[in-house]
Design an enzyme around this catalytic site. Structure first.
Site, PDB file in Angstrom:
ATOM      1  N   GLY A  51       0.787  -1.233   0.000  1.00  0.00           N
ATOM      2  CA  GLY A  51       0.000   0.000   0.000  1.00  0.00           C
ATOM      3  C   GLY A  51       0.817   1.281   0.000  1.00  0.00           C
ATOM      4  O   GLY A  51       1.814   1.424  -0.717  1.00  0.00           O
ATOM      5  N   TYR A 202     -11.591   2.443  14.862  1.00  0.00           N
ATOM      6  CA  TYR A 202     -10.589   2.889  13.896  1.00  0.00           C
ATOM      7  C   TYR A 202     -10.496   4.415  13.912  1.00  0.00           C
ATOM      8  O   TYR A 202      -9.407   4.986  13.938  1.00  0.00           O
ATOM      9  CB  TYR A 202     -10.957   2.376  12.496  1.00  0.00           C
ATOM     10  CG  TYR A 202     -10.024   2.838  11.399  1.00  0.00           C
ATOM     11  CD1 TYR A 202      -8.734   2.327  11.297  1.00  0.00           C
ATOM     12  CD2 TYR A 202     -10.434   3.792  10.461  1.00  0.00           C
ATOM     13  CE1 TYR A 202      -7.884   2.754  10.287  1.00  0.00           C
ATOM     14  CE2 TYR A 202      -9.585   4.219   9.450  1.00  0.00           C
ATOM     15  CZ  TYR A 202      -8.311   3.694   9.366  1.00  0.00           C
ATOM     16  OH  TYR A 202      -7.469   4.121   8.373  1.00  0.00           O
TER      17      TYR A 202
HETATM   18  N1  LIG Z   1      -6.312   3.197   2.276  1.00  0.00           N
HETATM   19  C1  LIG Z   1      -6.950   4.283   2.690  1.00  0.00           C
HETATM   20  O1  LIG Z   1      -7.932   4.699   2.085  1.00  0.00           O
HETATM   21  C2  LIG Z   1      -6.470   5.022   3.902  1.00  0.00           C
HETATM   22  C3  LIG Z   1      -7.116   6.214   4.228  1.00  0.00           C
HETATM   23  C4  LIG Z   1      -6.663   6.925   5.337  1.00  0.00           C
HETATM   24  C5  LIG Z   1      -5.620   6.427   6.094  1.00  0.00           C
HETATM   25  N2  LIG Z   1      -5.008   5.271   5.776  1.00  0.00           N
HETATM   26  C6  LIG Z   1      -3.880   4.801   6.606  1.00  0.00           C
HETATM   27  O2  LIG Z   1      -2.777   4.487   5.805  1.00  0.00           O
HETATM   28  C7  LIG Z   1      -1.924   3.573   6.483  1.00  0.00           C
HETATM   29  C8  LIG Z   1      -1.429   2.517   5.517  1.00  0.00           C
HETATM   30  O3  LIG Z   1      -2.514   1.732   5.097  1.00  0.00           O
HETATM   31  P1  LIG Z   1      -2.745   1.221   3.601  1.00  0.00           P
HETATM   32  O4  LIG Z   1      -3.999   1.844   3.136  1.00  0.00           O
HETATM   33  O5  LIG Z   1      -1.517   1.372   2.790  1.00  0.00           O
HETATM   34  O6  LIG Z   1      -3.125  -0.318   3.880  1.00  0.00           O
HETATM   35  P2  LIG Z   1      -2.308  -1.683   3.723  1.00  0.00           P
HETATM   36  O7  LIG Z   1      -1.913  -1.883   2.306  1.00  0.00           O
HETATM   37  O8  LIG Z   1      -3.142  -2.705   4.400  1.00  0.00           O
HETATM   38  O9  LIG Z   1      -0.988  -1.418   4.553  1.00  0.00           O
HETATM   39  C9  LIG Z   1      -0.938  -1.528   5.938  1.00  0.00           C
HETATM   40  C10 LIG Z   1       0.436  -2.019   6.307  1.00  0.00           C
HETATM   41  O10 LIG Z   1       0.539  -2.086   7.732  1.00  0.00           O
HETATM   42  C11 LIG Z   1       1.109  -3.328   8.058  1.00  0.00           C
HETATM   43  N3  LIG Z   1       0.792  -3.746   9.420  1.00  0.00           N
HETATM   44  C12 LIG Z   1      -0.418  -4.070   9.931  1.00  0.00           C
HETATM   45  N4  LIG Z   1      -0.285  -4.464  11.209  1.00  0.00           N
HETATM   46  C13 LIG Z   1       1.037  -4.391  11.505  1.00  0.00           C
HETATM   47  C14 LIG Z   1       1.799  -4.680  12.657  1.00  0.00           C
HETATM   48  N5  LIG Z   1       1.234  -5.139  13.781  1.00  0.00           N
HETATM   49  N6  LIG Z   1       3.140  -4.490  12.625  1.00  0.00           N
HETATM   50  C15 LIG Z   1       3.729  -4.048  11.508  1.00  0.00           C
HETATM   51  N7  LIG Z   1       3.062  -3.754  10.375  1.00  0.00           N
HETATM   52  C16 LIG Z   1       1.725  -3.941  10.381  1.00  0.00           C
HETATM   53  C17 LIG Z   1       0.578  -4.292   7.030  1.00  0.00           C
HETATM   54  O11 LIG Z   1       1.366  -5.459   7.016  1.00  0.00           O
HETATM   55  P3  LIG Z   1       0.791  -6.891   6.472  1.00  0.00           P
HETATM   56  O12 LIG Z   1       0.983  -6.865   4.993  1.00  0.00           O
HETATM   57  O13 LIG Z   1       1.675  -7.883   7.146  1.00  0.00           O
HETATM   58  O14 LIG Z   1      -0.642  -6.982   6.884  1.00  0.00           O
HETATM   59  C18 LIG Z   1       0.724  -3.430   5.784  1.00  0.00           C
HETATM   60  O15 LIG Z   1       2.031  -3.467   5.310  1.00  0.00           O
HETATM   61  C19 LIG Z   1      -2.740   3.051   7.656  1.00  0.00           C
HETATM   62  O16 LIG Z   1      -2.276   3.628   8.853  1.00  0.00           O
HETATM   63  C20 LIG Z   1      -4.157   3.524   7.360  1.00  0.00           C
HETATM   64  O17 LIG Z   1      -4.889   3.762   8.542  1.00  0.00           O
HETATM   65  C21 LIG Z   1      -5.413   4.550   4.681  1.00  0.00           C
END
Ligand SMILES: NC(=O)c1ccc[n+]([C@@H]2O[C@H](COP(=O)([O-])OP(=O)(O)OC[C@H]3O[C@@H](n4cnc5c(N)ncnc54)[C@H](OP(=O)(O)O)[C@@H]3O)[C@@H](O)[C@H]2O)c1
Ligand SMILES: *[C@@H]1O[C@H](CO)[C@@H](O)[C@H](O)[C@H]1NC(C)=O
Ligand SMILES: *[C@@H]1O[C@H](CO)[C@@H](O)[C@H](O)[C@H]1NC(C)=O
Length: 326
Positions: A51, A202
């Site tokens: 991501g 969340y």
């Molecule tokens: N996507 C959106 O629309 C959006 C909007 C606002 C904010 N965000 C924020 O953006 C950030 C990144 O999310 P993303 O959208 O890129 O989603 P994502 O692709 O699911 O990435 C999340 C990452 O966090 C890792 N992770 C989860 N639990 C963990 C742990 N205990 N220790 C270490 N790493 C861990 C996951 O690893 P695994 O691959 O091992 O699961 C993955 O690499 C998050 O904080 C999210 O709240 C996202």
């Protein structure tokens, strides 16, 4: 208009409007305009194997930083580093194991970084989870809260000495517009101590990202570390797997709205911008959307709440006197 014509035109109008809205969203998307390189700098990005974190790691590596991909699966981290090393033609991406939900893993990771690195310029608290079932860890922390808030809180404090030594550093919290969904934050129920209320969990973790950032910025200023800045960002809606654990109805809603979501590359632009751009130099305690300064919710601007959250978090993760820098 005849009924047949109506049937014929309605879909066309819907598609036209949908495309127009999509083009509009593309146009207002924040893209990092800075070409600034970061050669010689060291960056840590948590959850960088997929991501937003992955795209940000790739770009910082391309711009010359040594990027530590801090991931809970070392195999996924290695694979991501391999891809980044290849696509940037560098050896800048380095894998390191970190489960940010597990405070002992955070302490182990930080101890190794303090031993191995001589500087830390960029820390991106990006790892996050959403929509999981109730899971209270042995230490009493709720799993999602531990991942999204307590882990980053502890990690940042433990790495502070290294950032102070570096003199200049940027700390980035990847928050969300979801922080506005909650109008309350009960510090005595962060870990479902009183009752389990999953709906806004969340949202509350993302609110804490901003409150933590603001209190961190105030403490850094007060301690005279003006070179170290802390900012929170909202990446916007990004097509990633973040909601893969959410309930079906919510997941379908997300799936439909995803036609308007950013690609992970676009979603990583705010992170990259706040990490590198000259315009952010010296700016701290702010909340950014689409690479522009923005105003978070009223609750997120509550100074007393931010102070109390800091104290509560320090006590819950059992921050020791020798781990305190601020
Ligand atoms: N996507 C959106 O629309 C959006 C909007 C606002 C904010 N965000 C924020 O953006 C950030 C990144 O999310 P993303 O959208 O890129 O989603 P994502 O692709 O699911 O990435 C999340 C990452 O966090 C890792 N992770 C989860 N639990 C963990 C742990 N205990 N220790 C270490 N790493 C861990 C996951 O690893 P695994 O691959 O091992 O699961 C993955 O690499 C998050 O904080 C999210 O709240 C996202
Ligand atoms: C990759 O980097 C190496 C050494 O830094 C250089 O010799 C080589 O030409 C580069 N390859 C590409 C495709 O740019
Ligand atoms: C990328 O390069 C760095 C530095 O040489 C190395 O430590 C890392 O293991 C490489 N990643 C992979 C998976 O090849």
């Amino acid at each position: 208009m005849g009924f047949l014509q109506f049937l014929l035109w309605t879909p066309a109008v819907i598609v036209f409007v949908a495309v127009a809205v999509k083009i509009y969203f593309k146009a207002i998307t924040g893209i990092c305009k800075s070409k600034k390189r970061v050669d010689g700098q060291v960056a840590i990005i948590t959850g960088a194997n997929s991501g937003i974190g992955y795209e940000a790691a790739k770009e910082l590596a391309r711009r010359g930083a040594k990027v530590i991909l801090a991931c809970r699966s070392i195999d996924k981290a290695r694979k991501a580093c391999d891809e980044i090393n290849k696509s940037t033609n560098t050896s800048n991406a380095v894998p390191k194991e970190l489960d940010v939900s597990d405070m002992s893993s955070v302490r182990k990771f930080a101890a190794e970084v303090l031993k191995e690195e001589t500087r830390l310029d960029i820390l991106v608290n990006n790892a996050g989870v959403a929509g999981l079932r109730k899971n209270i860890l042995d230490n009493g922390l709720e799993y999602q809260f531990a991942t999204n808030h307590f882990g980053p809180f502890l990690l940042t404090n433990l790495l502070m000495g290294l950032m102070i030594k570096t003199g200049k550093a940027r700390i980035i919290a990847v928050s969300s517009v979801a922080h506005t969904w909650t109008k309350t934050l009960d510090l005595d129920n962060l870990n479902a101590e009183k009752f389990w209320e999953p709906k806004l969990l969340y949202a509350r973790t993302k609110l804490c990202n901003i409150l933590f950032t603001k209190e961190l910025a105030r403490r850094l200023k007060a301690a005279g570390h003006s070179g170290i800045v802390a900012n929170a960002i909202n990446p916007g809606g990004v097509k990633t797997a973040i909601f893969r654990h959410a309930r079906k109805a919510f997941k379908y809603m997300v799936m439909v709205s995803q036609i308007y979501f950013k690609t992970p590359w676009e979603g990583a632009q705010p992170t990259i911008d706040i990490a590198v751009s000259e315009e952010v130099e010296g700016i701290t305690g702010e909340y950014w959307e689409n690479c522009k300064r923005s105003e978070p919710s009223e609750l997120a601007q509550n100074e007393q709440l931010a102070k109390d959250l800091w104290e509560k978090s320090a006590s819950l993760v059992q921050l020791k006197p020798e781990e305190y820098h601020l």
